[in-house]
Each structure stands twice: as structure tokens, then as C-alpha cells.
Design a protein around this motif. Structure first.
Motif, PDB file in Angstrom:
ATOM      1  N   ALA A  81       0.839  -0.965  -0.059  1.00 26.57           N
ATOM      2  CA  ALA A  81      -0.070   0.191  -0.015  1.00 26.57           C
ATOM      3  C   ALA A  81       0.889   1.419   0.019  1.00 26.57           C
ATOM      4  N   LEU A  82       1.980   1.287   0.923  1.00 28.57           N
ATOM      5  CA  LEU A  82       2.780   2.396   0.844  1.00 28.57           C
ATOM      6  C   LEU A  82       3.460   2.405  -0.322  1.00 28.57           C
ATOM      7  N   THR A  83       3.982   1.674  -1.040  1.00 24.26           N
ATOM      8  CA  THR A  83       4.503   1.582  -2.269  1.00 24.26           C
ATOM      9  C   THR A  83       3.806   2.037  -3.413  1.00 24.26           C
ATOM     10  N   ALA A  84       2.319   1.756  -3.602  1.00 19.89           N
ATOM     11  CA  ALA A  84       1.659   2.043  -4.432  1.00 19.89           C
ATOM     12  C   ALA A  84       1.220   3.562  -4.142  1.00 19.89           C
ATOM     13  N   LEU A  85       1.202   4.007  -3.082  1.00 22.64           N
ATOM     14  CA  LEU A  85       0.905   5.342  -2.655  1.00 22.64           C
ATOM     15  C   LEU A  85       2.297   6.415  -3.312  1.00 22.64           C
ATOM     16  N   LEU A  86       3.371   6.098  -2.948  1.00 18.41           N
ATOM     17  CA  LEU A  86       4.534   6.462  -3.432  1.00 18.41           C
ATOM     18  C   LEU A  86       4.568   6.703  -4.889  1.00 18.41           C
ATOM     19  N   THR A  87       4.188   5.532  -5.569  1.00 18.39           N
ATOM     20  CA  THR A  87       4.217   5.878  -7.116  1.00 18.39           C
ATOM     21  C   THR A  87       3.130   6.645  -7.638  1.00 18.39           C
ATOM     22  N   ARG A  88       2.088   6.662  -7.000  1.00 12.82           N
ATOM     23  CA  ARG A  88       1.161   7.969  -7.457  1.00 12.82           C
ATOM     24  C   ARG A  88       1.414   9.220  -7.075  1.00 12.82           C
ATOM     25  N   LEU A  89       1.958   9.526  -5.935  1.00 14.72           N
ATOM     26  CA  LEU A  89       2.376  10.704  -5.488  1.00 14.72           C
ATOM     27  C   LEU A  89       3.508  11.316  -6.123  1.00 14.72           C
ATOM     28  N   SER A  90       4.557  10.541  -6.494  1.00 18.28           N
ATOM     29  CA  SER A  90       5.940  10.669  -7.068  1.00 18.28           C
ATOM     30  C   SER A  90       6.012   9.948  -8.350  1.00 18.28           C
ATOM     31  N   PRO A  91       5.324  10.204  -9.512  1.00 18.53           N
ATOM     32  CA  PRO A  91       5.445   9.005 -10.532  1.00 18.53           C
ATOM     33  C   PRO A  91       6.950   8.985 -11.314  1.00 18.53           C
TER      34      PRO A  91
END
Length: 347
Positions: A295-305
Motif C-alpha cells: 500500500a505504501l509503495t503504491a501510494l508513493l508511485t501515485r504521489l511521485s511518478p
């Protein structure tokens, strides 16, 4: 259920000897080429730290944060530090050693083992980062997420409501019999060898199982992604060839690193059982660890693509389809683990 599983494995070994033989070769090659060169020095270091009393040097700086965050005694420091840095299953091996020496109570050892059993930085950077994404920076980020979610998992599952009486009793080297360095070294080497043999055996068994289920997984869309549920290293190797965007591969790799795979979990159980280290809820803790990391990794990919090479933007429609496929796979994984846990409770 136990009889059925035993008969099924026996039949598979008889009917598919070539696949089993190839699985044995895979497991021994994996152990000799990747696992033991990275893990054996930490197995030895763990034994030396615990038996020599050198671990006490680690208790002073770690005592306050361990007590404040997790209500753990200072004597848990070696298991926490080596568990977060040494690689699977060094955390369980160190915890079992501390329990054997009387440094930790059974309840405290179980709480430590619930979150201090992690992949090593070399594994995350070398195999996951460079091997899959061609980026050491991405591997370092994966390791950072992995450790952060392990510590968060500890806050959720390993912190008791009140300190226990057993954990207030200080542990000092004087409680252990005094031994010469040669005796300590020999005992540590013997324990490291036994642990290495256990790791090799479970890697081999689960590589055999992977060979047996490969024909089935190959006919399921993205079915080979399930390899990591059985054996972590093989599962990460499979990710390299999956036709998924790097951001989805990164999220899936993060989940697998946190969950560890059933091979790692059975290794931990094999090390824990001889000393009476409780393993109740261990699989659920690893599942929580993996889910939080994903979940944290998916969030980071969304916030900082565009922050890392692995986050490079891709076609939006293609990315949406692949994210849907990934979450379907993740749901299937969770259902498989949940079903297996329910079946185990009925045995």
C-alpha cells in the motif's frame, strides 16, 4: 486434511520425478549461489553476539526506544537489530537463541519475532533493485519501505497493553555460564551450520513444489506471480519477465518482500519449534507487513511518478488495466492465505 496433503505430495513425487529432480537442483543452486553466502555470516554473528555477552553493548543505545515504542526489554536489541538487517530468517534464529539462553521470556520472544524477521538490504538492493528494475536506488527505497512497515507492524501487533513482569527482569552476561572463546566459537559455528541446513532444506522443498505447480500457474493469466507466495527469490525472479508496468512490479515486489513467502515462514517455524518459541499469528503478521508495504509503495508511485526510474510514467489506459490485474492477483493471494489458515486451524 493432514492425511490428504501427505498423500497428495507422495503421489506428486511418484508421478513427476523429473520435475522433482529439477526442483531439487533449483533449490540447492539457490541456496549455494544466493542464500547461504548472504546469510551464513549473520547466522554466525548472531550466535557469537548472544553467547559471548557482546550483545549487551547493543542494549544501551536501544533500551529507551525499545521500551518506549514496543515495551521490549533491552535484551531484545540483538534480535531487533539483526532481524532488521541480517535477512530471512536471521531474526527468528537470533530470537530463538536469546530464548534458549534465557535472555527473553517466551511471550517477549514471540512479540519480537512477530516483526523482526526481514529481508536484508543486500537482497533488496541486489536482487530486487538491480535484478528487476536495474536501479540500486529503487532497491534501497524498497528496503526502506520494508523496514518502515516492519516497525509499524510491530507497533500494531507486538506492543502489549501493559509491561509484563518478566520483561522488567534485567538480563546480564553473568546469568550465562562463562566459557572460553573457542567453546563459544565452536557452538556458534555448529548452530550456524544447523540453521543453514534448515534453510537449504526448505528452499529445496519449496523449489520442488514450484516445479510441480508451474504447469498449472502457466495457464492462469499472471499466474506465475503466485510463485512468490511459495518462495521469495523465485517469485522476484519471475517478476522480471511479467508484462506489467514497473510501478506495478514494484508494488508486487514490495508485498513479496514483506510477506516473505511460505518457504521463509516454514524456515522460521523450524527454528522456533525446538526452543518452544510461539508462532501463533506469525503468518498473519507477515501478511499485514506485506500488505502495508504494498500500500505504501503504491501510494508513493501515485504521489511521485517520476521520482525513480521504476516510477516512469506509462500509457494511462495500459496502466489502469495492469493495476486492475495486479489487485485481482493480490486479492487471490490474500484469499489463498486466508483459506490455508482456516484449513490449518481445523487440522
Amino acid at each position: 486434511m493432514k492425511l490428504f496433503l501427505s498423500l497428495a505430495l507422495f503421489a506428486a513425487f511418484l508421478l513427476f520425478p523429473a520435475a522433482c529432480a529439477n526442483g531439487v537442483r533449483d533449490g540447492l543452486s539457490l541456496a549455494a549461489g544466493q542464500a547461504l553466502p548472504a546469510l551464513f555470516p549473520f547466522f554466525l554473528a548472531s550466535g557469537l553476539l548472544v553467547r559471548s555477552g557482546l550483545a549487551q553493548a547493543l542494549t544501551r543505545p536501544a533500551a529507551r526506544p525499545l521500551a518506549w515504542l514496543y515495551r521490549l526489554p533491552p535484551s531484545a536489541a540483538p534480535a531487533v537489530i539483526l532481524g532488521l538487517t541480517g535477512g530471512y530468517p536471521v531474526g527468528t534464529a537470533t530470537t530463538a537463541d536469546l530464548l534458549r539462553q534465557g535472555a527473553l521470556s517466551r511471550d517477549t520472544a514471540a512479540r519480537v519475532n512477530a516483526f523482526c524477521n526481514c529481508a536484508s538490504p543486500g537482497f533488496c538492493i541486489g536482487l530486487a533493485g538491480l535484478g528487476i528494475f536495474g536501479s540500486a536506488q529503487t532497491g534501497a527505497m524498497l528496503y526502506g519501505i520494508h523496514i518502515l512497515t516492519a516497525l509499524l507492524t510491530g507497533l500494531l501487533v507486538a506492543r502489549p497493553a501493559q509491561p509484563t513482569v518478566e520483561d522488567t527482569v534485567p538480563y546480564t552476561p553473568d546469568t550465562m555460564p562463562r566459557q572460553s572463546f573457542s567453546a563459544i566459537f565452536c557452538a556458534a559455528v555448529q548452530q550456524a551450520a544447523a540453521t543453514a541446513l534448515t534453510v537449504t532444506a526448505f528452499l529445496t522443498v519449496f523449489c520442488v513444489l514450484l516445479r510441480l505447480v508451474q504447469p498449472v500457474l502457466s495457464h492462469v493469466p499472471y499466474g506465475t506471480a503466485f510463485s512468490g507466495i511459495l518462495e521469495l527469490t523465485s517469485g522476484l525472479d519471475v517478476l522480471r519477465a511479467l508484462p506489467l508496468p514497473d510501478s506495478v512490479k514494484l508494488t508486487l515486489a514490495s508485498f513479496l518482500l514483506g510477506f516473505g513467502g511460505l518457504a521463509v515462514q516454514f524456515q522460521a517455524r523450524a527454528l522456533a519449534d525446538p526452543v518452544g518459541l510461539p508462532m501463533r499469528g506469525f503468518a498473519a503478521c507477515k501478511l499485514l507487513h506485506g500488505a502495508m508495504a504494498a500500500a505504501l509503495t503504491a501510494l508513493l508511485t501515485r504521489l511521485s511518478p517520476t521520482a525513480l526510474p521504476a516510477f516512469a510514467p506509462v500509457d494511462k489506459a495500459l496502466q489502469q488495466r495492469h493495476y486492475s490485474a495486479f489487485f485481482l492477483i493480490l486479492l487471490l493471494m490474500l484469499f489463498t492465505i486466508w483459506s490455508g489458515k482456516k484449513a490449518k486451524n481445523k487440522i
